[in-house]
Design a protein around this motif. Structure first.
Motif, PDB file in Angstrom:
ATOM      1  N   GLU A 134       0.646  14.176  -4.740  1.00 35.58           N
ATOM      2  CA  GLU A 134       1.144  14.519  -3.401  1.00 35.58           C
ATOM      3  C   GLU A 134       0.018  14.734  -2.395  1.00 35.58           C
ATOM      4  OE1 GLU A 134       3.858  17.915  -1.206  1.00 35.58           O
ATOM      5  OE2 GLU A 134       3.804  17.827  -3.387  1.00 35.58           O
ATOM      6  N   LYS A 135      -1.018  15.456  -2.797  1.00 35.27           N
ATOM      7  CA  LYS A 135      -2.108  15.765  -1.870  1.00 35.27           C
ATOM      8  C   LYS A 135      -2.798  14.494  -1.383  1.00 35.27           C
ATOM      9  CE  LYS A 135      -6.275  18.594  -1.523  1.00 35.27           C
ATOM     10  NZ  LYS A 135      -7.160  19.509  -2.237  1.00 35.27           N
ATOM     11  N   ARG A 136      -3.087  13.589  -2.302  1.00 32.71           N
ATOM     12  CA  ARG A 136      -3.759  12.339  -1.926  1.00 32.71           C
ATOM     13  C   ARG A 136      -2.852  11.464  -1.060  1.00 32.71           C
ATOM     14  NH1 ARG A 136      -6.215   7.853  -6.100  1.00 32.71           N
ATOM     15  NH2 ARG A 136      -6.864   6.373  -4.511  1.00 32.71           N
ATOM     16  N   GLY A 137      -1.575  11.399  -1.435  1.00 35.18           N
ATOM     17  CA  GLY A 137      -0.628  10.607  -0.651  1.00 35.18           C
ATOM     18  C   GLY A 137      -0.489  11.124   0.763  1.00 35.18           C
ATOM     19  N   ARG A 138      -0.360  12.432   0.892  1.00 35.93           N
ATOM     20  CA  ARG A 138      -0.223  13.036   2.228  1.00 35.93           C
ATOM     21  C   ARG A 138      -1.468  12.783   3.077  1.00 35.93           C
ATOM     22  NH1 ARG A 138       3.257  16.677   4.044  1.00 35.93           N
ATOM     23  NH2 ARG A 138       4.009  17.110   1.947  1.00 35.93           N
ATOM     24  N   ASN A 155      -1.506  10.648   6.513  1.00 40.11           N
ATOM     25  CA  ASN A 155      -2.023  11.263   7.735  1.00 40.11           C
ATOM     26  C   ASN A 155      -3.110  10.392   8.356  1.00 40.11           C
ATOM     27  OD1 ASN A 155      -1.696  14.685   6.534  1.00 40.11           O
ATOM     28  ND2 ASN A 155      -0.244  13.442   7.657  1.00 40.11           N
ATOM     29  N   ASP A 156      -3.976   9.833   7.514  1.00 42.57           N
ATOM     30  CA  ASP A 156      -5.017   8.923   8.008  1.00 42.57           C
ATOM     31  C   ASP A 156      -4.414   7.687   8.672  1.00 42.57           C
ATOM     32  OD1 ASP A 156      -7.033  10.582   7.109  1.00 42.57           O
ATOM     33  OD2 ASP A 156      -7.440   9.406   5.295  1.00 42.57           O
ATOM     34  N   TRP A 157      -3.260   7.246   8.169  1.00 47.20           N
ATOM     35  CA  TRP A 157      -2.587   6.076   8.725  1.00 47.20           C
ATOM     36  C   TRP A 157      -1.797   6.413   9.993  1.00 47.20           C
ATOM     37  CZ3 TRP A 157      -0.074   3.797   3.689  1.00 47.20           C
ATOM     38  CH2 TRP A 157      -1.079   3.283   2.870  1.00 47.20           C
ATOM     39  N   ARG A 211       4.465  13.309   9.910  1.00 52.79           N
ATOM     40  CA  ARG A 211       5.615  13.977   9.286  1.00 52.79           C
ATOM     41  C   ARG A 211       5.857  13.324   7.932  1.00 52.79           C
ATOM     42  NH1 ARG A 211      10.310  13.538  13.420  1.00 52.79           N
ATOM     43  NH2 ARG A 211       9.406  11.471  13.582  1.00 52.79           N
ATOM     44  N   VAL A 212       5.415  13.967   6.877  1.00 51.47           N
ATOM     45  CA  VAL A 212       5.504  13.420   5.527  1.00 51.47           C
ATOM     46  C   VAL A 212       6.301  14.386   4.657  1.00 51.47           C
ATOM     47  CG1 VAL A 212       4.196  12.698   3.506  1.00 51.47           C
ATOM     48  CG2 VAL A 212       3.264  12.285   5.787  1.00 51.47           C
ATOM     49  N   TYR A 267       0.837  -1.207   0.000  1.00 54.54           N
ATOM     50  CA  TYR A 267       0.000   0.000   0.000  1.00 54.54           C
ATOM     51  C   TYR A 267       0.872   1.258   0.000  1.00 54.54           C
ATOM     52  CZ  TYR A 267      -4.153  -2.794   1.158  1.00 54.54           C
ATOM     53  OH  TYR A 267      -5.170  -3.693   1.140  1.00 54.54           O
ATOM     54  N   ALA A 268       1.949   1.240   0.784  1.00 51.18           N
ATOM     55  CA  ALA A 268       2.846   2.400   0.838  1.00 51.18           C
ATOM     56  C   ALA A 268       3.532   2.624  -0.516  1.00 51.18           C
ATOM     57  CB  ALA A 268       3.885   2.207   1.937  1.00 51.18           C
ATOM     58  N   ALA A 269       3.957   1.549  -1.169  1.00 46.89           N
ATOM     59  CA  ALA A 269       4.584   1.674  -2.487  1.00 46.89           C
ATOM     60  C   ALA A 269       3.607   2.246  -3.502  1.00 46.89           C
ATOM     61  CB  ALA A 269       5.101   0.315  -2.949  1.00 46.89           C
TER      62      ALA A 269
END
Length: 68
Positions: free
Chosen positions: A32-36, A40-42, A46-47, A23-25
């Motif tokens: 960037e916005k969706r990944g961050r 954050n949900d996980w 600090r991203v 999932y992380a890969a």
């Protein structure tokens, strides 16, 4: 939303950890916005992200031929 529970102290293989890493890969290829937001949900607060220019032509050199 996918629930992520990652044990940072583990040294062995587990299917749950393999799934978390997959999932992380996958997030590496999202915007960037969706990944961050997902990280954050996980629980990762600090991203850091970066962009690498990826435009042709690519500076490729000729490589020597391999063994025959």
């Amino acid at each position: 939303m996918t629930t992520i529970s990652f044990d940072h102290a583990t040294t062995g293989y587990s299917l749950a950890h393999a799934r978390c890493l997959a999932y992380a890969a996958e997030l590496a290829y999202k915007d960037e916005k969706r990944g961050r937001a997902t990280l954050n949900d996980w629980g990762f607060d600090r991203v850091t992200s970066f962009r690498v220019p990826h435009t042709p032509p690519f500076p490729l050199r000729r490589t020597p031929p391999g063994p025959a």
